[in-house]
Design a protein around this motif. Structure first.
Motif, PDB file in Angstrom:
ATOM      1  N   GLU A  78       0.807  -1.216   0.000  1.00 59.74           N
ATOM      2  CA  GLU A  78       0.000   0.000   0.000  1.00 59.74           C
ATOM      3  C   GLU A  78       0.842   1.270   0.000  1.00 59.74           C
ATOM      4  O   GLU A  78       0.309   2.370  -0.119  1.00 59.74           O
ATOM      5  CB  GLU A  78      -0.952   0.014   1.192  1.00 59.74           C
ATOM      6  N   HIS A 300      -8.286  -2.032   2.120  1.00 60.51           N
ATOM      7  CA  HIS A 300      -7.285  -1.699   1.103  1.00 60.51           C
ATOM      8  C   HIS A 300      -7.436  -2.573  -0.133  1.00 60.51           C
ATOM      9  O   HIS A 300      -7.387  -2.080  -1.269  1.00 60.51           O
ATOM     10  CB  HIS A 300      -5.882  -1.860   1.681  1.00 60.51           C
ATOM     11  N   GLY A 386     -11.263  -3.050  -3.739  1.00 57.75           N
ATOM     12  CA  GLY A 386     -11.066  -2.358  -2.466  1.00 57.75           C
ATOM     13  C   GLY A 386     -12.337  -2.425  -1.659  1.00 57.75           C
ATOM     14  O   GLY A 386     -13.446  -2.271  -2.202  1.00 57.75           O
TER      15      GLY A 386
END
Length: 393
Positions: A78, A300, A386
């Motif tokens: 990320e 995420h 996501g």
């Protein structure tokens, strides 16, 4: 550098997204190891604005001593750049990051024991002192113990403290029998305290400071810009200038650290271990995926249609973990009569192993364990979404 000064700057933002912006153009996470008394991973100041100027992009920058979160981030990709101690680096380059630069110092980490513990075999039933659970020293100590076929359950007591200096003091005061330390630190202490302890086992030479990793998908122009910036005066003044361009030999050292990783067992009794292609086939046939990772990880990125059932893990990362310490209420709510695939963050992540084991022991009819989890799924470019986007649809 005093630890207090480091704590004061644990979270520093050198550039903040404009109000209402959805994503940062460039993200950097720095992980400080609070157990590193030598300052190897503590010597970074707030990132100078000159890097943002060089990149020509907005940068969001965070520095933290929560290594549990940094280790998690090393597997989720990320962040564009990760800076962290050796075990974080080893994890990152195993999960989609490229080693860019490192502190060139090397060291050994050692298991130190009171003189009456004459061999590794005699550790059983003794008292072990480790630094914080996700520190480099604790990580490598567990790797050395695993390499010697010793698990934490064999110790009479396992205590976690902040520094290895406190562990050596505990050995001296007969409050602990075994601890971990950097070799040079241990040798200095043993010279000052003769006839108290011995070194029983040592790692190979490993990097002694922090390293910088970049996502493998980072544009080559950005990678070169960061390397050029590391040689600038601003980088040197902030502490980043001590990181030097990495070589293939450097990567070999981190691969050794990765080989000492505390990996999950290869199998779970009562569950079937599956790989990515089998998971895809099972999903197509209607089998549900159960994602046991944290809310942040799930939001995420996750497999489309996955059920989020976070496993709240407090027990040790061991085959015979103490289930009473954990919260698996989310697992208990799942339907026992339907086949389920449990996953988390790959072989280094124990949440899906524990969830699969508990499910199998609790009477779930068909349990699949996707041991390689999200890292393999991502590396094979399998479809993901996501959580935030999915919730909005």
């Amino acid at each position: 550098m005093k630890l207090g000064r480091t704590i004061q700057r644990i979270v520093l933002w050198c550039a903040v997204l404009a109000p209402g912006a959805a994503l940062a153009d460039f993200t950097i996470l720095v992980g400080n190891d609070p157990a590193d008394e030598s300052g190897g991973s503590l010597g970074f100041l707030a990132l100078p604005a000159s890097l943002q100027d060089a990149l020509g992009k907005k940068v969001i920058y965070k520095q933290t001593s929560n290594l549990t979160d940094v280790m998690r981030a090393s597997r989720t990709q990320e962040n564009d750049i990760l800076v962290g101690p050796p075990h974080v680096t080893a994890s990152a380059i195993s999960h989609g990051y490229r080693l860019l630069a490192r502190d060139t110092s090397n060291t050994h980490y050692v298991l130190v024991a009171r003189k009456d513990v004459a061999s590794l075999a005699q550790m059983a039933g003794k008292r072990l002192y480790l630094t914080q659970e996700d520190s480099a020293r604790a990580y490598l100590a567990k790797g050395l113990l695993t390499d010697a076929n010793i698990n934490l359950k064999q110790f009479k007591q396992v205590a976690y403290g902040r520094t290895s200096g406190a562990g050596l003091l505990a050995v001296k005061m007969n409050l602990a029998d075994v601890t971990v330390a950097e070799q040079a630190e241990a040798e200095r202490w043993m010279k000052a305290n003769p006839d108290v302890a011995v070194i029983l086992k040592s790692t190979r030479p490993v990097p002694g400071g922090a390293a910088m990793m970049v996502r493998k998908g980072l544009p080559e122009a950005d990678r070169k810009t960061v390397l050029k910036w590391l040689a600038s005066n601003d980088a040197k003044l902030s502490g980043y200038g001590k990181l030097q361009p990495a070589t293939e030999a450097d990567e070999d050292q981190y691969r050794y650290i990765a080989s000492l990783g505390i990996l999950t067992p290869q199998a779970v009794q009562g569950a079937t271990v599956v790989a990515a292609t089998e998971v895809a086939r099972l999903i197509a046939s209607g089998v549900a995926v159960v994602d046991t990772r944290s809310q942040k990880e799930f939001d995420h990125e996750h497999i489309a249609g996955a059920i989020h059932a976070p496993y709240v893990e407090r027990s040790l990362k061991e085959r015979d973990f103490d289930q009473a310490l954990d919260d698996y209420s989310a697992i208990a709510k799942l339907p026992k009569d339907k086949p389920l695939i449990f996953l988390c963050n790959g072989p280094e992540c124990w949440k899906s192993y524990k969830a699969s084991k508990i499910a199998a022991e609790s009477g779930f009819k068909t349990v699949y364990w996707y041991r390689n989890g999200m890292p393999e799924w991502r590396e094979k470019s399998m479809p993901t979404v996501g959580g935030t986007l999915a919730a909005a649809r």
